[in-house]
Design a protein around this motif. Structure first.
Motif, PDB file in Angstrom:
ATOM      1  N   MET A 139       0.781  -1.212  -0.167  1.00  0.00           N
ATOM      2  CA  MET A 139      -0.011  -0.175   0.013  1.00  0.00           C
ATOM      3  C   MET A 139       0.828   1.221   0.059  1.00  0.00           C
ATOM      4  SD  MET A 139      -3.045   1.159   2.537  1.00  0.00           S
ATOM      5  CE  MET A 139      -2.462   0.371   4.086  1.00  0.00           C
ATOM      6  N   GLN A 140       0.669   2.346  -0.946  1.00  0.00           N
ATOM      7  CA  GLN A 140       1.410   3.474  -1.024  1.00  0.00           C
ATOM      8  C   GLN A 140       0.098   4.482  -0.664  1.00  0.00           C
ATOM      9  OE1 GLN A 140       3.067   3.279  -5.024  1.00  0.00           O
ATOM     10  NE2 GLN A 140       4.729   3.758  -3.819  1.00  0.00           N
ATOM     11  N   ILE A 141       0.562   5.506   0.138  1.00  0.00           N
ATOM     12  CA  ILE A 141      -0.657   6.633   0.298  1.00  0.00           C
ATOM     13  C   ILE A 141       0.281   7.980   0.036  1.00  0.00           C
ATOM     14  CG2 ILE A 141      -1.923   7.446   2.123  1.00  0.00           C
ATOM     15  CD1 ILE A 141      -1.775   4.985   3.550  1.00  0.00           C
ATOM     16  N   PHE A 142      -0.196   8.913  -0.619  1.00  0.00           N
ATOM     17  CA  PHE A 142       0.167  10.245  -0.940  1.00  0.00           C
ATOM     18  C   PHE A 142      -0.783  11.262  -0.791  1.00  0.00           C
ATOM     19  CE2 PHE A 142       1.971   6.899  -3.973  1.00  0.00           C
ATOM     20  CZ  PHE A 142       3.289   7.251  -3.715  1.00  0.00           C
ATOM     21  N   HIS A 143      -0.138  12.243   0.018  1.00  0.00           N
ATOM     22  CA  HIS A 143      -1.079  13.367   0.292  1.00  0.00           C
ATOM     23  C   HIS A 143      -1.263  14.263  -0.937  1.00  0.00           C
ATOM     24  CE1 HIS A 143       1.108  12.278   4.082  1.00  0.00           C
ATOM     25  NE2 HIS A 143       0.587  13.249   4.634  1.00  0.00           N
ATOM     26  N   VAL A 144      -2.380  14.669  -1.139  1.00  0.00           N
ATOM     27  CA  VAL A 144      -2.832  15.857  -2.100  1.00  0.00           C
ATOM     28  C   VAL A 144      -3.299  17.237  -1.608  1.00  0.00           C
ATOM     29  CG1 VAL A 144      -4.020  16.243  -4.375  1.00  0.00           C
ATOM     30  CG2 VAL A 144      -3.164  13.726  -3.635  1.00  0.00           C
ATOM     31  N   PRO A 145      -2.442  17.885  -1.186  1.00  0.00           N
ATOM     32  CA  PRO A 145      -2.915  19.213  -0.732  1.00  0.00           C
ATOM     33  C   PRO A 145      -4.030  20.219  -1.535  1.00  0.00           C
ATOM     34  CG  PRO A 145      -0.351  19.199  -0.583  1.00  0.00           C
ATOM     35  CD  PRO A 145      -1.028  17.846  -1.475  1.00  0.00           C
ATOM     36  N   CYS A 146      -5.084  20.317  -0.789  1.00  0.00           N
ATOM     37  CA  CYS A 146      -6.247  21.108  -1.795  1.00  0.00           C
ATOM     38  C   CYS A 146      -6.786  22.133  -0.914  1.00  0.00           C
ATOM     39  CB  CYS A 146      -7.521  19.952  -1.881  1.00  0.00           C
ATOM     40  SG  CYS A 146      -6.770  18.795  -3.002  1.00  0.00           S
ATOM     41  N   LEU A 147      -7.237  23.068  -1.669  1.00  0.00           N
ATOM     42  CA  LEU A 147      -8.089  24.351  -1.196  1.00  0.00           C
ATOM     43  C   LEU A 147      -6.967  25.163  -0.122  1.00  0.00           C
ATOM     44  CD1 LEU A 147     -11.540  22.859  -0.229  1.00  0.00           C
ATOM     45  CD2 LEU A 147     -10.746  24.062  -2.411  1.00  0.00           C
ATOM     46  N   GLN A 148      -7.377  25.657   1.133  1.00  0.00           N
ATOM     47  CA  GLN A 148      -6.349  26.232   1.979  1.00  0.00           C
ATOM     48  C   GLN A 148      -5.656  25.120   2.851  1.00  0.00           C
ATOM     49  OE1 GLN A 148      -8.383  29.335   4.201  1.00  0.00           O
ATOM     50  NE2 GLN A 148      -6.603  29.922   5.515  1.00  0.00           N
ATOM     51  N   ASP A 149      -6.336  24.453   3.352  1.00  0.00           N
ATOM     52  CA  ASP A 149      -5.621  23.587   4.346  1.00  0.00           C
ATOM     53  C   ASP A 149      -6.114  22.015   4.440  1.00  0.00           C
ATOM     54  OD1 ASP A 149      -8.011  23.607   5.918  1.00  0.00           O
ATOM     55  OD2 ASP A 149      -7.243  25.248   7.239  1.00  0.00           O
ATOM     56  N   ASN A 150      -6.984  21.625   3.384  1.00  0.00           N
ATOM     57  CA  ASN A 150      -7.274  20.386   3.182  1.00  0.00           C
ATOM     58  C   ASN A 150      -6.349  19.417   2.893  1.00  0.00           C
ATOM     59  OD1 ASN A 150     -10.167  21.901   3.225  1.00  0.00           O
ATOM     60  ND2 ASN A 150     -10.886  19.835   2.915  1.00  0.00           N
ATOM     61  N   TYR A 151      -6.561  18.217   2.917  1.00  0.00           N
ATOM     62  CA  TYR A 151      -5.832  17.070   2.398  1.00  0.00           C
ATOM     63  C   TYR A 151      -6.750  16.140   1.502  1.00  0.00           C
ATOM     64  CZ  TYR A 151      -1.611  18.224   4.726  1.00  0.00           C
ATOM     65  OH  TYR A 151      -0.324  18.770   5.271  1.00  0.00           O
ATOM     66  N   SER A 152      -6.680  15.968   0.432  1.00  0.00           N
ATOM     67  CA  SER A 152      -7.154  14.566  -0.270  1.00  0.00           C
ATOM     68  C   SER A 152      -5.982  13.519  -0.196  1.00  0.00           C
ATOM     69  CB  SER A 152      -7.463  14.741  -1.690  1.00  0.00           C
ATOM     70  OG  SER A 152      -8.574  15.928  -1.766  1.00  0.00           O
ATOM     71  N   TYR A 153      -6.423  12.022  -0.455  1.00  0.00           N
ATOM     72  CA  TYR A 153      -5.357  11.218  -0.447  1.00  0.00           C
ATOM     73  C   TYR A 153      -5.524  10.292  -1.550  1.00  0.00           C
ATOM     74  CZ  TYR A 153      -4.751  12.809   4.373  1.00  0.00           C
ATOM     75  OH  TYR A 153      -4.333  13.532   5.504  1.00  0.00           O
ATOM     76  N   LEU A 154      -4.422   9.770  -2.074  1.00  0.00           N
ATOM     77  CA  LEU A 154      -4.287   8.768  -2.971  1.00  0.00           C
ATOM     78  C   LEU A 154      -3.822   7.294  -2.378  1.00  0.00           C
ATOM     79  CD1 LEU A 154      -4.844   8.529  -6.156  1.00  0.00           C
ATOM     80  CD2 LEU A 154      -2.460   9.143  -6.379  1.00  0.00           C
ATOM     81  N   ILE A 155      -4.707   6.333  -2.289  1.00  0.00           N
ATOM     82  CA  ILE A 155      -4.467   5.149  -1.726  1.00  0.00           C
ATOM     83  C   ILE A 155      -4.006   4.330  -2.883  1.00  0.00           C
ATOM     84  CG2 ILE A 155      -4.938   3.230  -0.085  1.00  0.00           C
ATOM     85  CD1 ILE A 155      -7.063   5.129   0.715  1.00  0.00           C
ATOM     86  N   ILE A 156      -2.934   3.805  -3.151  1.00  0.00           N
ATOM     87  CA  ILE A 156      -2.393   2.653  -4.314  1.00  0.00           C
ATOM     88  C   ILE A 156      -2.211   1.411  -3.727  1.00  0.00           C
ATOM     89  CG2 ILE A 156      -0.947   2.419  -6.313  1.00  0.00           C
ATOM     90  CD1 ILE A 156      -0.346   5.438  -6.053  1.00  0.00           C
ATOM     91  N   ASP A 157      -2.735   0.542  -4.507  1.00  0.00           N
ATOM     92  CA  ASP A 157      -2.630  -0.789  -4.435  1.00  0.00           C
ATOM     93  C   ASP A 157      -1.421  -1.333  -5.412  1.00  0.00           C
ATOM     94  OD1 ASP A 157      -2.601  -3.815  -3.924  1.00  0.00           O
ATOM     95  OD2 ASP A 157      -3.475  -3.898  -5.771  1.00  0.00           O
ATOM     96  N   GLU A 158      -0.055  -1.503  -4.842  1.00  0.00           N
ATOM     97  CA  GLU A 158       0.940  -1.331  -5.877  1.00  0.00           C
ATOM     98  C   GLU A 158       0.957  -2.596  -6.384  1.00  0.00           C
ATOM     99  OE1 GLU A 158       4.864  -0.096  -3.345  1.00  0.00           O
ATOM    100  OE2 GLU A 158       3.454  -0.432  -1.789  1.00  0.00           O
ATOM    101  N   SER A 159       0.219  -3.859  -6.335  1.00  0.00           N
ATOM    102  CA  SER A 159       0.204  -4.836  -7.062  1.00  0.00           C
ATOM    103  C   SER A 159      -0.474  -4.756  -8.291  1.00  0.00           C
ATOM    104  CB  SER A 159      -0.237  -6.089  -6.320  1.00  0.00           C
ATOM    105  OG  SER A 159       0.616  -6.440  -5.141  1.00  0.00           O
ATOM    106  N   SER A 160      -1.474  -3.864  -8.253  1.00  0.00           N
ATOM    107  CA  SER A 160      -2.349  -3.778  -9.424  1.00  0.00           C
ATOM    108  C   SER A 160      -2.260  -2.297 -10.060  1.00  0.00           C
ATOM    109  CB  SER A 160      -3.699  -4.188  -8.944  1.00  0.00           C
ATOM    110  OG  SER A 160      -4.078  -3.226  -8.183  1.00  0.00           O
ATOM    111  N   GLY A 161      -1.701  -1.325  -9.265  1.00  0.00           N
ATOM    112  CA  GLY A 161      -1.708   0.037  -9.805  1.00  0.00           C
ATOM    113  C   GLY A 161      -3.193   0.563  -9.606  1.00  0.00           C
ATOM    114  N   ASP A 162      -4.112  -0.201  -8.958  1.00  0.00           N
ATOM    115  CA  ASP A 162      -5.509   0.374  -8.584  1.00  0.00           C
ATOM    116  C   ASP A 162      -5.545   1.331  -7.469  1.00  0.00           C
ATOM    117  OD1 ASP A 162      -6.316  -1.005 -10.662  1.00  0.00           O
ATOM    118  OD2 ASP A 162      -7.638  -2.537  -9.489  1.00  0.00           O
ATOM    119  N   ALA A 163      -6.250   2.497  -7.599  1.00  0.00           N
ATOM    120  CA  ALA A 163      -6.145   3.528  -6.667  1.00  0.00           C
ATOM    121  C   ALA A 163      -7.520   4.024  -6.020  1.00  0.00           C
ATOM    122  CB  ALA A 163      -5.220   4.914  -7.209  1.00  0.00           C
ATOM    123  N   ALA A 164      -7.537   4.390  -4.855  1.00  0.00           N
ATOM    124  CA  ALA A 164      -8.808   5.008  -4.506  1.00  0.00           C
ATOM    125  C   ALA A 164      -8.419   6.523  -3.999  1.00  0.00           C
ATOM    126  CB  ALA A 164      -9.338   4.527  -3.188  1.00  0.00           C
TER     127      ALA A 164
END
Length: 258
Positions: free
Chosen positions: A1-26
């Protein structure tokens, strides 16, 4: 599992969760879809689903646009009516699969909003689990009681989330950590772990780095809203029970001018 921060707006975080085996993400709360899709492309991942924590616009406001940009994407949330763009509802205990290795467990964590969902993600390969808590649990804090009660927040924080394994990494919806820790010191001025974490958090922010993730273990040591059964805190705020303490320190925080 890989997790990446995606800073948004003023102080929000969205996140990307990646299953490394398939490349599928949420994508978690992709309020600025272009940024989240760009992050997925950068990491060679394909977004298959959206996990919405709650209906507030700064979390669910990008759902309709991401549905246009990623045809056929599933958008999960706690309510078809309230969560903009929601295609599939989840309730407490529901499980979703991501790729071949990741399981996502929906946890109903109401109070900030009635239908608030936190998402607990585990990896079949045994990596540290992660929980995405939206605006229920912040680092050293909790969300305002917009649609719920102290009893509900106590259940959400001190029962549901506190019972997760201590190494579980916490990814919350906003970068509020420094202010939350400054407030925490007004409740527990002699808590050395809060002092240490505040010094660290200030350095992170000055360097332009996130203060997230924390862990369940760290929150149990430094977050006053998860320490409401502590006799010293109860005495400090003049309350007898954990729920009374939680109600009182949330009122204190609401009026705090730090």
């Amino acid at each position: 599992m890989q997790i990446f921060h995606v800073p948004c707006l003023q102080d929000n975080y969205s996140y990307l969760i990646i299953d490394e085996s398939s490349g599928d993400a949420a994508a978690v709360d992709p309020v600025e879809p272009d940024k989240v899709i760009g992050a997925a492309e950068q990491h060679g991942a394909q977004i298959k689903l959206v996990l919405t924590t709650h209906h507030h616009w700064d979390h669910a406001g990008g759902n309709e646009k991401i549905k246009q940009l990623v045809p056929g994407i599933k958008v999960y949330g706690g309510s078809l009516d309230k969560v903009k763009g929601c295609t599939d509802t989840v309730d407490n205990g529901d499980n979703l699969a991501l790729g071949v290795n990741l399981n996502i467990l929906a946890l109903h964590t109401p109070c900030h909003t009635k239908g608030h969902i936190s998402y607990y993600v585990t990896d079949k390969e045994g990596g540290n689990p992660a929980v995405f808590t939206g605006d229920t649990l912040f680092i050293a804090g909790c969300g305002r009681f917009f649609e719920g009660t102290a009893e509900q927040m106590h259940q959400s924080l001190c029962v549901t989330l506190a019972s997760l394994p201590k190494p579980t990494q916490i990814y919350c919806g906003h970068e509020y950590t420094v202010k939350n820790l400054e407030f925490a010191l007004t409740v527990e001025p002699d808590n050395e772990k809060i002092h240490q974490k505040l010094s660290w958090a200030r350095r992170q922010v000055q360097a332009g780095l996130p203060t997230i993730p924390s862990t369940i273990e760290e929150e149990l040591e430094t977050n006053p809203f998860m320490r409401v059964d502590n006799p010293e805190i109860q005495e400090k705020v003049g309350c007898q029970t954990a729920i009374e303490v939680l109600r009182e320190i949330r009122k204190m925080k609401d009026h705090w001018k730090g």
